[in-house]
Motif scaffolding. Structure first.
Motif, mmCIF file in Angstrom:
data_model
loop_
_atom_site.group_PDB
_atom_site.id
_atom_site.type_symbol
_atom_site.label_atom_id
_atom_site.label_comp_id
_atom_site.label_asym_id
_atom_site.label_seq_id
_atom_site.Cartn_x
_atom_site.Cartn_y
_atom_site.Cartn_z
ATOM 1 N N CYS B 90 5.266 27.486 18.481
ATOM 2 C CA CYS B 90 3.869 27.708 18.092
ATOM 3 C C CYS B 90 3.451 26.879 16.885
ATOM 4 C CB CYS B 90 3.621 29.194 17.833
ATOM 5 S SG CYS B 90 4.223 29.792 16.232
ATOM 6 N N CYS B 93 4.696 30.132 12.941
ATOM 7 C CA CYS B 93 5.436 31.344 12.546
ATOM 8 C C CYS B 93 6.419 30.996 11.420
ATOM 9 C CB CYS B 93 6.168 31.923 13.754
ATOM 10 S SG CYS B 93 7.519 30.910 14.359
ATOM 11 N N CYS B 96 8.944 28.278 12.748
ATOM 12 C CA CYS B 96 8.371 26.945 12.938
ATOM 13 C C CYS B 96 8.040 26.305 11.594
ATOM 14 C CB CYS B 96 7.112 27.017 13.797
ATOM 15 S SG CYS B 96 7.458 27.369 15.537
ATOM 16 N N CYS B 104 11.339 29.766 17.410
ATOM 17 C CA CYS B 104 9.945 30.222 17.311
ATOM 18 C C CYS B 104 9.820 31.689 17.734
ATOM 19 C CB CYS B 104 9.043 29.360 18.185
ATOM 20 S SG CYS B 104 7.335 29.958 18.229
HETATM 21 ZN ZN LIG Z 1 6.660 29.503 16.040
#
Ligand SMILES: [Zn+2]
Ligand SMILES: NC(=O)c1ccc[n+]([C@@H]2O[C@H](COP(=O)([O-])OP(=O)(O)OC[C@H]3O[C@@H](n4cnc5c(N)ncnc54)[C@H](O)[C@@H]3O)[C@@H](O)[C@H]2O)c1
Ligand SMILES: [Zn+2]
Lengths: 236, 389
Positions: B90, B93, B96, B104
């Motif tokens: 994504c 988060c 990430c 993720c």
């Molecule tokens: Zn993520």
């Protein structure tokens, strides 16, 4: 020498609060009390008082309010505590949640929440049989960027109560969210759809709903593969 | 469109399926110009990864051209040539943001299932079972790419599909395996498995400053490539006692770092092979860790064992006592592809590395089932297979 203090001292009152809710009451109450006192203003004091009451309720297992309205979560239908860390600031999460109309976006068992006024709202849940269960709820307590508590109004089809708490997570991790929800059969017995609704709500479901909330807040969408292409054998 | 679909253990079929559609605001649709078959695909093919379903479209290494984007995608538009990282991430988060892309928090729609098995869920992966999200893969004419605005690699004109397709997985995987070895001056790195991942781990170990690299496998062609392409000392474990040879080459000290580029379907010999075969049949063990066991035993005191080969479930008779008492560091995981893509593209563009040297076979997408068989048995000197739709 320290003496062992039983965590839940026996009292003359009936226990009508379930064990995990008691723990939550103590924790949340202690937190609210400390926070309220630190703030020192009127609102803060109210929080401290409310917190103090929660500690009492948790440590004795007795809730005066439950006694008055005839609820016993010690024999509760469903009670759920969940927490999740979301990589967004508190105020964003708080305002999304406080706009109750957003709730069906991530709570799949809730079909609609119609806001009636600042405190009251109308909730519609769909049951596995397709029949709807509806109730009115009101916000029983809130503090901006800290917590929101709600409860169904008396004489609803279902007794539902919930609280969500927001606090800044350490180490720039965003916000820690704690949710506590209770669904209860009403005192006068429940209709079949209500029982079906309750049977369908589970820990896992609430956890998935919080996961969806996190996904929406962090990524702007709920990831899915529904509707993607796949192979089908002839005749499948 | 045509897509290569999984129908069961060693049963792949090329099917006519509907073209993918945009399902989320951050999706893109990519028209695939080249895809590759990975050693990980063989684990699916051989039925070692749970939660595959009949009809699943395979493939997690693919490059192509963007043909459509969702309303929320910024920075990419139809016509862009891209390489797609195999990890779906994504970009926003906790994981990430800290470059742990393969971890993720938000990209696996079946996270609850992975949580039941692993405690917490890793990222979604294209065409890699429903445990990893059940996303349709890229061994097809078109593919849907979620979170397209996070981590897609735009390709400069001069970089061919063949070079680029190795940036989707294998080169980053080899590179991360070497990076996890924390290579110091004078280090010897031993690599089990001279497949595409192992070969690129060898190459990367040199790029990261290793003094010497040792390749361990049993296929002559692959060991030959290890020596030519990656300048490695080679050991054929069918001819020599690997443990003794490693001790000898390193002056009695053992390799500073050992990379397992074999994974859950290691070929075994002797007692260990029989033991794993029996346990696998009884479902008391799911993976076969021959290479991992050897790597831990061979590693020098205070060294590192870096796991690039994939594992899915449980393994048995792993010498934890050796790992503990020799003070060994063990690292591994699915690759954080997005972290490595840009810097490896630079190396490719500067001519410092050409990962496409490992590609030996090219098939049309319709010949997918044959391609898997050839790659599985390493027939005809096969090292890496690409499929052209
Ligand atoms: Zn993520
Ligand atoms: N970590 C990641 O994100 C990631 C990414 C890609 C691939 N992988 C994994 O890496 C592994 C290798 O992938 P690949 O594409 O190179 O596959 P591959 O099948 O081409 O290569 C595996 C090699 O290991 C050799 N081998 C088998 N048993 C051995 C043993 N006991 N000792 C030494 N060598 C042995 C085989 O002969 C073969 O050459 C697979 O497990 C794959 O799933 C992991
Ligand atoms: Zn792979």
């Amino acid at each position: 020498m320290t003496r062992y203090e039983p965590r839940y001292p026996k009292t003359g009152k009936d226990v009508n609060v379930g064990p995990s809710e008691r723990l939550l009451s103590v924790l949340l109450g202690g937190y609210m009390a400390a926070r309220g006192v630190r703030k020192g203003r009127l609102g803060g004091l109210a929080t401290a008082l409310a917190g103090g009451y929660l500690v009492y309720r948790g440590s004795t297992g007795h809730c005066n309010l439950y006694e008055k309205i005839g609820v016993s979560t010690a024999r509760r239908a469903i009670e759920i505590d969940e927490s999740v860390i979301i990589n967004r600031p508190v105020h964003e999460l708080y305002s999304y949640w406080r706009d109750l109309g957003n709730i069906p976006e991530f709570m799949r068992h809730i079909e609609e929440v119609r806001v009636i006024d600042d405190k009251r709202s109308h909730w519609v849940a769909s049951t596995p049989g397709g029949i709807k269960v509806e109730w009115d709820a009101e916000i029983t307590g809130e503090r901006e960027n800290e917590y929101i508590a709600w409860k169904s109004l008396p004489f609803s089809d279902i007794e539902s109560e919930g609280m969500v708490e927001f606090s800044t997570a350490p180490g720039h991790r965003g916000t820690e969210l704690r949710v506590h929800m209770i669904y209860n059969l009403p005192g006068n017995g429940a209709a079949a759809p209500v029982q079906r609704l309750l049977a369908a709500i589970s820990f896992r479901q609430i956890r998935e709903e919080l996961r969806r909330f996190k996904q929406i807040m962090e990524t702007g969408e709920v990831p899915t593969t529904e509707g993607q292409a796949r192979g089908r054998a002839i005749g499948e | 469109m045509k897509a290569l679909c999984w129908y069961g253990k060693r049963d792949l079929r090329v099917m006519e399926v509907p073209e993918p559609e945009i399902l989320g605001p951050r999706d893109a649709i990519v028209q695939v110009s080249l895809s590759a078959v990975c050693g990980s695909d063989l684990h699916l093919y051989n039925g070692h990864v749970p939660s595959m379903e009949r009809g699943d479209i395979l493939g997690h290494e693919f490059v192509g051209t963007v043909v459509d984007v969702g309303a929320g995608v910024e920075g990419f538009r139809p016509g862009d040539r891209v390489a797609v990282p195999f990890t779906i991430s994504c970009g926003r988060c906790f994981f990430c943001e800290r470059e742990m892309w393969s971890l993720c928090d938000n990209s696996n729609p079946n996270a609850y299932a992975a949580e039941a098995l692993y405690g917490y869920s890793p990222a979604g992966i294209y065409g890699y079972s429903h445990l990893f999200g059940g996303y349709a893969g890229g061994q097809a004419e078109y593919v849907r790419v979620p979170f397209a605005d996070s981590g897609l690699l735009k390709l400069p004109e001069g970089v061919s599909d063949e070079k680029a397709v190795l940036l989707c997985d294998v080169f980053p995987t080899g590179y991360m395996a070497a990076e996890n070895c924390s290579i110091q001056e004078g280090d010897t790195v031993a690599v089990w498995g001279a497949g595409p991942v192992g070969l690129l781990a060898m190459k990367s170990a040199f790029l990261l400053g290793a003094e010497r690299v040792i390749a361990i496998d049993r296929f002559h062609e692959r060991l030959g490539l290890a020596s030519r392409f990656a300048d490695a000392v080679t050991l054929n474990y069918e001819d020599v006692d690997v443990d003794e040879a490693l001790r000898d080459i390193t002056g009695g000290m053992g390799p500073d770092a050992c990379i397992d580029a074999v994974g859950m379907e290691a070929h075994g010999k002797g007692h260990g092979r029989v033991y794993d075969a029996v346990k696998n049949k009884l479902r008391a063990e799911t993976d076969r860790p021959t290479a991992l066991r050897q790597a831990i035993l061979a590693c020098r005191k205070g060294g590192t064992v870096s796991i690039a080969g994939a594992y899915a479930g449980y393994i048995d008779k792993v010498p934890v006592g050796a790992a503990f008492n020799k003070g060994i560091t063990i690292k591994g995981g699915q690759t954080h592809v997005q972290k490595y893509m840009p810097r490896l593209l630079d190396l490719v563009e500067d001519g410092k590395a050409d990962p496409s040297d490992v590609i030996t076979h090219s098939f049309g997408l319709e010949e997918g089932p044959v391609a898997y068989e050839v790659f599985k048995h390493k027939e005809d000197g096969c090292v890496k297979v690409v499929l052209r739709p």
